[in-house]
Design a protein around this motif. Structure first.
Motif, PDB file in Angstrom:
ATOM      1  N   GLN A  55      -1.687  -6.580  40.056  1.00  0.00           N
ATOM      2  CA  GLN A  55      -0.309  -6.504  40.551  1.00  0.00           C
ATOM      3  C   GLN A  55      -0.237  -6.932  42.016  1.00  0.00           C
ATOM      4  N   LEU A  56      -1.181  -6.492  42.824  1.00  0.00           N
ATOM      5  CA  LEU A  56      -1.228  -6.905  44.234  1.00  0.00           C
ATOM      6  C   LEU A  56      -1.424  -8.407  44.353  1.00  0.00           C
ATOM      7  N   ARG A  57      -2.337  -8.940  43.537  1.00  0.00           N
ATOM      8  CA  ARG A  57      -2.588 -10.383  43.539  1.00  0.00           C
ATOM      9  C   ARG A  57      -1.308 -11.141  43.191  1.00  0.00           C
ATOM     10  N   ASN A  58      -0.597 -10.676  42.165  1.00  0.00           N
ATOM     11  CA  ASN A  58       0.631 -11.348  41.742  1.00  0.00           C
ATOM     12  C   ASN A  58       1.689 -11.329  42.837  1.00  0.00           C
ATOM     13  N   LEU A  59       1.821 -10.215  43.536  1.00  0.00           N
ATOM     14  CA  LEU A  59       2.767 -10.137  44.658  1.00  0.00           C
ATOM     15  C   LEU A  59       2.374 -11.094  45.780  1.00  0.00           C
ATOM     16  N   ALA A  60       1.075 -11.190  46.049  1.00  0.00           N
ATOM     17  CA  ALA A  60       0.594 -12.036  47.135  1.00  0.00           C
ATOM     18  C   ALA A  60       0.765 -13.526  46.848  1.00  0.00           C
ATOM     19  N   VAL A  61       0.610 -13.944  45.590  1.00  0.00           N
ATOM     20  CA  VAL A  61       0.661 -15.382  45.291  1.00  0.00           C
ATOM     21  C   VAL A  61       2.043 -15.874  44.884  1.00  0.00           C
ATOM     22  N   ARG A  62       2.937 -14.965  44.543  1.00  0.00           N
ATOM     23  CA  ARG A  62       4.282 -15.368  44.109  1.00  0.00           C
ATOM     24  C   ARG A  62       4.985 -16.268  45.125  1.00  0.00           C
ATOM     25  N   PRO A  63       4.930 -15.975  46.443  1.00  0.00           N
ATOM     26  CA  PRO A  63       5.606 -16.855  47.403  1.00  0.00           C
ATOM     27  C   PRO A  63       5.069 -18.297  47.401  1.00  0.00           C
ATOM     28  N   PHE A  64       3.832 -18.477  46.910  1.00  0.00           N
ATOM     29  CA  PHE A  64       3.244 -19.820  46.870  1.00  0.00           C
ATOM     30  C   PHE A  64       3.565 -20.550  45.573  1.00  0.00           C
ATOM     31  N   GLY A  65       4.299 -19.895  44.679  1.00  0.00           N
ATOM     32  CA  GLY A  65       4.682 -20.520  43.419  1.00  0.00           C
ATOM     33  C   GLY A  65       3.557 -20.607  42.405  1.00  0.00           C
ATOM     34  N   LEU A  66       2.540 -19.775  42.546  1.00  0.00           N
ATOM     35  CA  LEU A  66       1.417 -19.808  41.617  1.00  0.00           C
ATOM     36  C   LEU A  66       1.728 -18.979  40.377  1.00  0.00           C
ATOM     37  N   LYS A  67       1.119 -19.363  39.276  1.00  0.00           N
ATOM     38  CA  LYS A  67       1.314 -18.642  38.024  1.00  0.00           C
ATOM     39  C   LYS A  67       0.665 -17.265  38.121  1.00  0.00           C
ATOM     40  N   THR A  68       1.267 -16.310  37.447  1.00  0.00           N
ATOM     41  CA  THR A  68       0.759 -14.942  37.495  1.00  0.00           C
ATOM     42  C   THR A  68       0.362 -14.444  36.113  1.00  0.00           C
ATOM     43  N   GLY A  69      -0.057 -15.343  35.243  1.00  0.00           N
ATOM     44  CA  GLY A  69      -0.511 -14.950  33.904  1.00  0.00           C
ATOM     45  C   GLY A  69       0.243 -15.705  32.842  1.00  0.00           C
ATOM     46  N   ALA A  70       0.224 -15.149  31.652  1.00  0.00           N
ATOM     47  CA  ALA A  70       0.874 -15.788  30.510  1.00  0.00           C
ATOM     48  C   ALA A  70       2.384 -15.853  30.737  1.00  0.00           C
ATOM     49  N   GLU A  71       2.988 -16.916  30.260  1.00  0.00           N
ATOM     50  CA  GLU A  71       4.437 -17.055  30.331  1.00  0.00           C
ATOM     51  C   GLU A  71       5.083 -15.957  29.497  1.00  0.00           C
ATOM     52  N   PRO A  72       6.216 -15.408  29.955  1.00  0.00           N
ATOM     53  CA  PRO A  72       6.837 -14.284  29.246  1.00  0.00           C
ATOM     54  C   PRO A  72       7.238 -14.611  27.803  1.00  0.00           C
ATOM     55  N   ASP A  73       7.576 -15.865  27.537  1.00  0.00           N
ATOM     56  CA  ASP A  73       7.999 -16.227  26.180  1.00  0.00           C
ATOM     57  C   ASP A  73       6.827 -16.647  25.284  1.00  0.00           C
ATOM     58  N   MET A  74       5.597 -16.522  25.775  1.00  0.00           N
ATOM     59  CA  MET A  74       4.420 -16.895  25.000  1.00  0.00           C
ATOM     60  C   MET A  74       4.208 -15.899  23.865  1.00  0.00           C
ATOM     61  N   LEU A  75       3.991 -16.405  22.677  1.00  0.00           N
ATOM     62  CA  LEU A  75       3.763 -15.540  21.522  1.00  0.00           C
ATOM     63  C   LEU A  75       2.470 -14.750  21.691  1.00  0.00           C
ATOM     64  N   PRO A  76       2.451 -13.498  21.242  1.00  0.00           N
ATOM     65  CA  PRO A  76       1.251 -12.670  21.401  1.00  0.00           C
ATOM     66  C   PRO A  76      -0.011 -13.295  20.802  1.00  0.00           C
ATOM     67  N   GLU A  77       0.118 -14.018  19.692  1.00  0.00           N
ATOM     68  CA  GLU A  77      -1.065 -14.621  19.075  1.00  0.00           C
ATOM     69  C   GLU A  77      -1.594 -15.836  19.837  1.00  0.00           C
ATOM     70  N   SER A  78      -0.851 -16.299  20.847  1.00  0.00           N
ATOM     71  CA  SER A  78      -1.314 -17.443  21.638  1.00  0.00           C
ATOM     72  C   SER A  78      -1.894 -17.005  22.982  1.00  0.00           C
ATOM     73  N   ARG A  79      -2.201 -15.712  23.101  1.00  0.00           N
ATOM     74  CA  ARG A  79      -2.832 -15.204  24.319  1.00  0.00           C
ATOM     75  C   ARG A  79      -3.667 -13.980  23.973  1.00  0.00           C
ATOM     76  N   ILE A  80      -4.580 -13.665  24.874  1.00  0.00           N
ATOM     77  CA  ILE A  80      -5.342 -12.424  24.796  1.00  0.00           C
ATOM     78  C   ILE A  80      -5.182 -11.767  26.153  1.00  0.00           C
ATOM     79  N   GLY A  81      -4.559 -10.594  26.164  1.00  0.00           N
ATOM     80  CA  GLY A  81      -4.185  -9.976  27.432  1.00  0.00           C
ATOM     81  C   GLY A  81      -3.192 -10.891  28.124  1.00  0.00           C
ATOM     82  N   ILE A  82      -3.455 -11.209  29.374  1.00  0.00           N
ATOM     83  CA  ILE A  82      -2.563 -12.105  30.127  1.00  0.00           C
ATOM     84  C   ILE A  82      -3.012 -13.566  30.059  1.00  0.00           C
ATOM     85  N   PHE A  83      -4.117 -13.828  29.356  1.00  0.00           N
ATOM     86  CA  PHE A  83      -4.713 -15.160  29.383  1.00  0.00           C
ATOM     87  C   PHE A  83      -4.315 -16.000  28.172  1.00  0.00           C
ATOM     88  N   PRO A  84      -3.766 -17.197  28.414  1.00  0.00           N
ATOM     89  CA  PRO A  84      -3.429 -18.080  27.304  1.00  0.00           C
ATOM     90  C   PRO A  84      -4.676 -18.516  26.530  1.00  0.00           C
TER      91      PRO A  84
END
Length: 160
Positions: A55-84
């Protein structure tokens, strides 16, 4: 048994142009894991302290426009945890993400050793694209070396 660090044999084969690769290995006894099952046990749910660091990492990188894990609309079977999920084959699951600053792949591999024992390995391969990617990798590497073995050790606690 605790995970041990090993050298990843051929980072270029996993991700062309990779500048960083590591591998952590754990020997299990009597679990009969598939690579997908091992990936789910390892990456499906993080301990609370790792979730807070993420969560801290995601807050820190958000201003730089970096991805913070799986896209919210990604189907559960196309990821494991937050990783595509990129690909899977018998004995190997490949997860990863390509971003402006770096591309990474995470390989979860299971190899039968006989007599009910298995080698479960998690490898991380990174290719940076620019100064931001190199700086990001330098900052996260010390945490990565603590987090990955802790996540891999979950195979033993979640499977028993």
């Amino acid at each position: 048994m605790t995970p041990t660090a090993q050298t990843f044999p051929d980072p270029e084969a996993a991700l062309a142009g990779a500048q960083f690769a590591d591998r952590y290995v754990l020997i299990t006894d009597g679990l009969a894991l598939t690579a997908h099952g091992a990936a789910e046990h390892t990456l499906g749910r993080a301990p609370r302290w790792i979730s807070r660091l993420t969560q801290l990492r995601n807050l820190a990188v958000r201003p730089f426009g970096l991805k913070t894990g799986a896209e919210p609309d990604m189907l559960p079977e196309s990821r494991i945890g937050i990783f595509p999920l990129i690909s899977q084959a018998p004995g190997r699951v490949v997860l990863g993400l390509d971003d402006r600053h770096l591309d990474f792949r995470m390989l979860v591999e299971v190899k039968d050793l006989g007599a009910g024992r298995q080698e479960v390995a998690v490898s991380t391969i990174v290719k940076t694209h620019n100064l931001l990617g190199r700086m990001y990798l330098a900052v996260v590497k010390p945490f990565h070396r603590i987090i990955v073995p802790a996540m891999l050790a979950q195979v033993l606690t979640k499977s028993s």
